[in-house]
Motif scaffolding. Structure first.
Motif, PDB file in Angstrom:
ATOM      1  N   GLN A 146       0.834  -1.192   0.000  1.00  0.00           N
ATOM      2  CA  GLN A 146       0.000   0.000   0.000  1.00  0.00           C
ATOM      3  C   GLN A 146       0.861   1.231   0.000  1.00  0.00           C
ATOM      4  OE1 GLN A 146      -1.474   0.504   3.831  1.00  0.00           O
ATOM      5  NE2 GLN A 146      -1.886   2.633   3.561  1.00  0.00           N
ATOM      6  N   SER A 149      -0.292   8.683   0.055  1.00  0.00           N
ATOM      7  CA  SER A 149      -0.182   9.834  -0.812  1.00  0.00           C
ATOM      8  C   SER A 149       0.702  10.899  -0.198  1.00  0.00           C
ATOM      9  CB  SER A 149      -1.571  10.418  -1.062  1.00  0.00           C
ATOM     10  OG  SER A 149      -2.086  10.854   0.166  1.00  0.00           O
ATOM     11  N   GLY A 150       1.295  10.609   0.902  1.00  0.00           N
ATOM     12  CA  GLY A 150       2.108  11.635   1.548  1.00  0.00           C
ATOM     13  C   GLY A 150       3.499  11.122   1.799  1.00  0.00           C
ATOM     14  N   ILE A 151       4.032  11.488   2.941  1.00  0.00           N
ATOM     15  CA  ILE A 151       5.429  11.177   3.207  1.00  0.00           C
ATOM     16  C   ILE A 151       5.566   9.690   3.492  1.00  0.00           C
ATOM     17  CG2 ILE A 151       5.329  11.556   5.691  1.00  0.00           C
ATOM     18  CD1 ILE A 151       7.985  13.100   5.260  1.00  0.00           C
TER      19      ILE A 151
ATOM     20  N   LEU B  97      -1.948  16.513   9.363  1.00  0.00           N
ATOM     21  CA  LEU B  97      -1.560  16.984   8.034  1.00  0.00           C
ATOM     22  C   LEU B  97      -2.282  16.078   7.053  1.00  0.00           C
ATOM     23  CD1 LEU B  97       2.078  17.136   9.115  1.00  0.00           C
ATOM     24  CD2 LEU B  97       0.954  19.090   8.144  1.00  0.00           C
ATOM     25  N   PRO B  98      -3.167  16.620   6.253  1.00  0.00           N
ATOM     26  CA  PRO B  98      -4.096  15.764   5.515  1.00  0.00           C
ATOM     27  C   PRO B  98      -3.458  14.723   4.614  1.00  0.00           C
ATOM     28  CG  PRO B  98      -4.844  18.009   5.455  1.00  0.00           C
ATOM     29  CD  PRO B  98      -3.508  18.043   6.093  1.00  0.00           C
ATOM     30  N   GLU B  99      -2.265  14.967   4.098  1.00  0.00           N
ATOM     31  CA  GLU B  99      -1.702  13.926   3.253  1.00  0.00           C
ATOM     32  C   GLU B  99      -0.638  13.101   3.937  1.00  0.00           C
ATOM     33  OE1 GLU B  99      -1.389  17.136   1.474  1.00  0.00           O
ATOM     34  OE2 GLU B  99      -3.405  16.807   0.760  1.00  0.00           O
ATOM     35  N   HIS B 100      -0.100  13.624   5.036  1.00  0.00           N
ATOM     36  CA  HIS B 100       1.121  12.986   5.548  1.00  0.00           C
ATOM     37  C   HIS B 100       0.915  12.141   6.776  1.00  0.00           C
ATOM     38  CE1 HIS B 100       3.188  15.360   2.623  1.00  0.00           C
ATOM     39  NE2 HIS B 100       2.675  16.452   3.107  1.00  0.00           N
ATOM     40  N   TYR B 124       0.966   8.089   7.659  1.00  0.00           N
ATOM     41  CA  TYR B 124      -0.143   7.223   7.286  1.00  0.00           C
ATOM     42  C   TYR B 124       0.307   5.832   6.900  1.00  0.00           C
ATOM     43  CZ  TYR B 124      -3.488  11.021   7.379  1.00  0.00           C
ATOM     44  OH  TYR B 124      -4.291  12.045   7.787  1.00  0.00           O
ATOM     45  N   THR B 125       1.579   5.693   6.495  1.00  0.00           N
ATOM     46  CA  THR B 125       2.047   4.353   6.144  1.00  0.00           C
ATOM     47  C   THR B 125       2.093   3.440   7.359  1.00  0.00           C
ATOM     48  OG1 THR B 125       4.274   5.204   6.395  1.00  0.00           O
ATOM     49  CG2 THR B 125       3.413   5.045   4.156  1.00  0.00           C
ATOM     50  N   ARG B 128      -2.548   2.493  11.615  1.00  0.00           N
ATOM     51  CA  ARG B 128      -3.509   1.439  11.314  1.00  0.00           C
ATOM     52  C   ARG B 128      -4.917   1.811  11.705  1.00  0.00           C
ATOM     53  NH1 ARG B 128      -0.965   0.523   8.127  1.00  0.00           N
ATOM     54  NH2 ARG B 128       0.814  -0.844   8.004  1.00  0.00           N
ATOM     55  N   ASP B 178     -13.883  13.785  13.814  1.00  0.00           N
ATOM     56  CA  ASP B 178     -13.203  14.571  12.798  1.00  0.00           C
ATOM     57  C   ASP B 178     -12.086  13.789  12.134  1.00  0.00           C
ATOM     58  OD1 ASP B 178     -13.337  17.990  14.111  1.00  0.00           O
ATOM     59  OD2 ASP B 178     -14.754  16.731  13.035  1.00  0.00           O
ATOM     60  N   GLU B 181     -12.504  10.515   9.096  1.00  0.00           N
ATOM     61  CA  GLU B 181     -12.459  10.488   7.635  1.00  0.00           C
ATOM     62  C   GLU B 181     -11.036  10.493   7.124  1.00  0.00           C
ATOM     63  OE1 GLU B 181     -13.950  15.015   7.359  1.00  0.00           O
ATOM     64  OE2 GLU B 181     -13.621  13.945   5.486  1.00  0.00           O
ATOM     65  N   PHE B 182     -10.116  11.115   7.843  1.00  0.00           N
ATOM     66  CA  PHE B 182      -8.723  11.053   7.386  1.00  0.00           C
ATOM     67  C   PHE B 182      -8.202   9.637   7.481  1.00  0.00           C
ATOM     68  CE2 PHE B 182      -7.976  15.341   6.665  1.00  0.00           C
ATOM     69  CZ  PHE B 182      -8.628  16.073   7.630  1.00  0.00           C
ATOM     70  N   ARG B 185      -9.815   7.270   4.914  1.00  0.00           N
ATOM     71  CA  ARG B 185      -9.445   7.482   3.521  1.00  0.00           C
ATOM     72  C   ARG B 185      -8.035   7.014   3.245  1.00  0.00           C
ATOM     73  NH1 ARG B 185     -13.045  11.089   0.643  1.00  0.00           N
ATOM     74  NH2 ARG B 185     -14.161  12.147   2.287  1.00  0.00           N
ATOM     75  N   GLN B 186      -7.142   7.287   4.207  1.00  0.00           N
ATOM     76  CA  GLN B 186      -5.740   7.011   3.933  1.00  0.00           C
ATOM     77  C   GLN B 186      -5.367   5.571   4.209  1.00  0.00           C
ATOM     78  OE1 GLN B 186      -3.562   8.809   2.627  1.00  0.00           O
ATOM     79  NE2 GLN B 186      -4.302  10.895   2.761  1.00  0.00           N
ATOM     80  N   VAL B 187      -6.105   4.928   5.110  1.00  0.00           N
ATOM     81  CA  VAL B 187      -5.736   3.565   5.470  1.00  0.00           C
ATOM     82  C   VAL B 187      -6.823   2.647   4.959  1.00  0.00           C
ATOM     83  CG1 VAL B 187      -5.138   2.057   7.368  1.00  0.00           C
ATOM     84  CG2 VAL B 187      -4.646   4.463   7.512  1.00  0.00           C
ATOM     85  N   PRO B 188      -6.670   2.053   3.821  1.00  0.00           N
ATOM     86  CA  PRO B 188      -7.782   1.340   3.187  1.00  0.00           C
ATOM     87  C   PRO B 188      -8.224   0.091   3.924  1.00  0.00           C
ATOM     88  CG  PRO B 188      -5.774   1.038   1.953  1.00  0.00           C
ATOM     89  CD  PRO B 188      -5.496   2.054   3.007  1.00  0.00           C
ATOM     90  N   HIS B 195     -20.772   8.980   7.441  1.00  0.00           N
ATOM     91  CA  HIS B 195     -20.600  10.288   8.060  1.00  0.00           C
ATOM     92  C   HIS B 195     -21.941  10.757   8.612  1.00  0.00           C
ATOM     93  CE1 HIS B 195     -17.648  13.376   8.566  1.00  0.00           C
ATOM     94  NE2 HIS B 195     -18.555  14.299   8.305  1.00  0.00           N
TER      95      HIS B 195
END
Lengths: 584, 199
Positions: A146, A149-151, B97-100, B124-125, B128, B178, B181-182, B185-188, B195
């Motif tokens: 997986q 999309s970020g760092i 941070l929405p993407e990181h 996000y990597t 979990r 809050d 949703e982050f 979305r980021q962790v499938p 919502h």
């Protein structure tokens, strides 16, 4: 909570020290549907004319093939960037025109020079692990392919090589525009710092290694008995073995460090560098302290032998004998059984006397020479030799005590009409015959009245044995600490925490962003700048806990073995006290 | 960029939304639980009582022999006092941070100045899941928000959000909803909750 908070936009990693307008180049990572761009550097507009502009993609490809960063992604031109700083004070964010994304958010990062050996790391790695087993993919791996999309670790690798790539491209550009052929300067920027001294060190270590390694191997593996090798028994031989291993490892590490000239992976090089110098420092430290101590012993061996003789006579020979005589003559008003007490004290006083005689006649005359030899090889076996009589007396005393205790317990159970069931490991009721009861009671009375005497003599030698074990343990702990002290890592943490990364964090800075007039009118200001907060990727230095993680492991092992409650219980139950087993 | 205080009963909780990050801050005070509206502060700023300590120190110092144990003890006590006053928790925040990823911060110092900041970043990597759990703290049962992260070896570790303040449930629920949703979305691998609008 009416609207969704999530507005996806491309994130662009911009180097903090880059303030020129021009063409930005770097890596474009497409994950899911969001793009994450890492800008390695900027080619200024005035250094390229239109002819070179077409050649730029080919130049980027050429640079990429030259280095070993092919797994980081394709180096490409990102787009144009402009800085509208003018006379604006403070940080200004660039305005970018990127083909793939219209909305982007900027994240600053520090782009360090290659020589500083600073780098980012996504997650901490043990500092003691062999840096040679670290490959570029063994750090944080996202689950089952997986991608975020970020760092991520991929992006962090790109951030680490950005400076080198930037320098390489700018060099090639300048060489191309000057039309003078020059070899790529990658080699120069990544040259090892310790080139000449390391060559000298390497030859010295390899020569000594070739002479000494074979004899050391032979000595270490001499069989003292069927099970134990010499290095298990003597501490000094173990030290020699450890040092030989370390110097062999040093040679391997140096070879790997030398071969770094073609690579650009900062993080691997830096970790190898750190562990190499840590080992070097440890060995130097050991050799220096060992030599100083040995010299001290050799020079003062006469004086020391006199002092040692007096101390041993006083504390190890005459003190136990006086204590035993004291126990024999109603100690502290306790009336001990006279015959048993006479027997015990006679035996032990004779034992101590015999050993004292051995020490006095054979060892003490040689003591100056022995200390001289100890000065040369620095052994700790002396402690065991000097306290051998205490060991023997303790063994006898603990034997008698444990038997007496167990006999008392068993006869007490008989007294109450119970029996210990060995099969089920519990106490059951049992019908005894009358003669068993009578005999048992008589024996119980005997043991009960003799018990205080046995206890008194056992207590004396148990305490002496405990003291000996504790002293031995502290010596071993000291040795272990000296062997693995991470001084290099500690000093590095103080001097330059960037070189010892233990994770990432984000800090925020106030930045002026240029907006065009349309937006300015919408926001109601006439200035063309608004200030926002933008994140910066910062390095988190590794914590002290990680630096000393070997010590915490050692400490837990020691604490579990020498725990005061456990020792006390062993004393009470009459179990034989042993120092911690060295190899388990 | 304005700081919102969405909860009436817990005004120590505030939210800040910007273009690049969202901040959820809990400060180290709360309203009295009996509903009287008084503010109970857990981090005290400089008060007049603190000025008595230098006075006591300067009086007792010359009366004790130089280099004696008493002087060592007095100086240790003074250092300990300064250290406890300067490492009070001022506020704890979660920055998304929405993407990181999610960053958990603890700011300590002498209110209102911040001296030390402890930051833990969970990308996000590694992230979990985000969970509200109950735990026993001395004689009490407290709710706490925890971030589950998975390391390289597959071992799951927990990072407690707001570990020192441990705010009450309404705050945790707001943050959880809050952040949901982050995280989803980021962790499938985590199921995405529908919502819902608040009642």
């Amino acid at each position: 909570m009416s609207a969704s908070l999530y507005n996806p936009s491309a994130s662009v990693f911009w180097p903090l020290d880059c303030k020129e307008s021009g063409y930005a180049f770097g890596w474009c990572n497409n994950n899911q549907n969001v793009v994450c761009i890492v800008v390695a550097g900027v080619i200024q507009l005035h250094t390229v004319d239109s002819k070179l502009r077409e050649g730029l993609p080919k130049l980027l490809e050429h640079t990429q093939q030259h280095t070993d960063i092919a797994d980081l992604g394709e180096l490409q031109l990102i787009g144009k960037c402009t800085f509208y700083s003018g006379q604006r004070k403070g940080l200004v964010a660039p305005e970018l025109e990127i083909g793939q994304a219209t909305k982007y958010s900027i994240v600053f990062y520090h782009r360090h020079q290659a020589q500083t050996l600073r780098f980012y790391l996504m997650d901490t790695l043990g500092l003691e692990i062999d840096a040679f087993n670290v490959t570029s993919s063994s750090t944080v791996r996202p689950a089952s392919g997986q991608k975020s999309s970020g760092i991520s670790q991929h992006i962090v690798n790109q951030l680490n090589v950005a400076s080198i790539i930037n320098a390489a491209i700018l060099d090639s550009l300048s060489s191309m525009s000057n039309a003078t052929p020059s070899s790529t300067n990658l080699r120069r920027t990544t040259k090892s710092i310790t080139a000449r001294t390391s060559d000298l060190l390497e030859t010295a270590i390899s020569i000594s290694q070739s002479f000494i390694s074979m004899p050391i191997q032979v000595i270490c593996n001499i069989h003292v008995s069927a099970k134990y090798l010499l290095k298990d028994v003597s501490l000094s031989v173990q030290q020699m073995d450890v040092r030989a291993d370390q110097s062999a490892a040093l040679l391997r590490q140096m070879a790997a460090l030398q071969s770094r000239r073609e690579g650009v992976r900062i993080e691997i090089y830096s970790m190898k560098y750190t562990s190499f110098f840590n080992t070097v420092w440890l060995i130097l430290n050991d050799v220096t302290i060992g030599y100083a101590f040995g010299k001290f012993l050799c020079e003062n061996h006469e004086v020391l032998s006199g002092m040692l003789k007096d101390a041993v006579e006083n504390s190890l020979i005459s003190w136990p004998q006086r204590a035993l005589c004291w126990l024999d003559s109603w100690p502290a008003g306790l009336k001990l059984n006279t015959e048993l007490s006479r027997f015990y004290s006679g035996t032990f006083v004779d034992l101590v006397d015999i050993w004292g005689g051995v020490l006095r006649h054979t060892i003490f005359p040689q003591l100056p020479n022995i200390i001289y030899i100890f000065g040369l090889i620095s052994s700790f076996g002396a402690l065991i030799v000097l306290t051998l009589h205490i060991y023997v007396c303790y063994a006898i005393a603990v034997l008698a005590y444990e038997r007496a205790l167990w006999g008392l317990g068993s006869l007490w159970r008989l007294f109450r009409g119970k029996r210990f069931n060995v099969l089920r490991n519990r106490t059951d009721s049992w019908e005894y015959d009358i003669d068993q009861l009578l005999f048992g009671t008589i024996l119980f009375t005997l043991l009960a009245f003799l018990f205080p005497t046995v206890l008194a003599y056992y207590a004396l030698f148990a305490l002496l044995r405990l003291a000996t074990i504790l002293i031995q343990a502290s010596l071993e702990i000291q040795l272990a600490f000296m062997n693995h002290f991470p001084l290099f890592a500690l000093v590095l943490k103080l001097k330059d925490p960037w070189r010892l990364p233990g994770g990432l964090c984000f800090d925020f800075v106030r930045v002026s962003v240029h907006i065009n007039e349309h937006e300015a009118a919408g926001a109601g200001t006439d200035e063309h700048f608004i200030t926002t907060l933008i994140p910066i990727v910062e390095n988190q230095p590794v914590t002290l806990g990680r630096i000393f993680f070997q010590y915490t492991r050692l400490w837990t092992k020691l604490a579990s073995h020498y725990h005061p409650f456990r020792l006390f219980k062993s004393l009470l139950l009459g179990r034989f006290l042993v120092p911690i087993p060295r190899f388990d | 960029m304005q700081r919102l205080r969405p909860l009436q009963t817990n005004p120590e909780f505030s939210i800040l939304h910007t273009d690049s990050f969202h901040e959820y801050r809990v400060e180290n005070w709360h309203l009295a639980r009996d509903g009287s509206g008084t503010v109970v502060r857990h981090a005290s700023a400089w008060s007049w009582k603190y000025s008595l300590f230098p006075l006591m120190l300067s009086v007792s110092w010359p009366k004790v022999f130089a280099g004696s144990l008493a002087r060592v003890l007095i100086s240790l006590a003074a250092i300990f006092f300064v250290w406890t006053r300067c490492t009070q928790v001022i506020h704890e925040t979660i920055i998304v941070l929405p993407e990181h990823g999610i960053q958990l911060e603890t700011h300590k110092g002498l209110p209102p100045l911040t001296f030390f900041t402890n930051k833990r970043f969970v990308p996000y990597t590694i992230l979990r899941d985000l969970v509200i759990n109950e735990g026993i703290k001395r004689w009490d049962v407290r709710y706490y928000l925890v971030v589950l992260k998975e390391g390289t070896t597959g071992r799951v570790a927990l990072e407690v959000c707001f570990p020192n303040i441990l705010p009450h449930f309404p705050i945790l629920l707001q943050v959880y909803q809050d952040l949901r949703e982050f995280v989803s979305r980021q962790v499938p691998s985590t199921p995405s909750l529908p919502h819902t609008q608040p009642p």
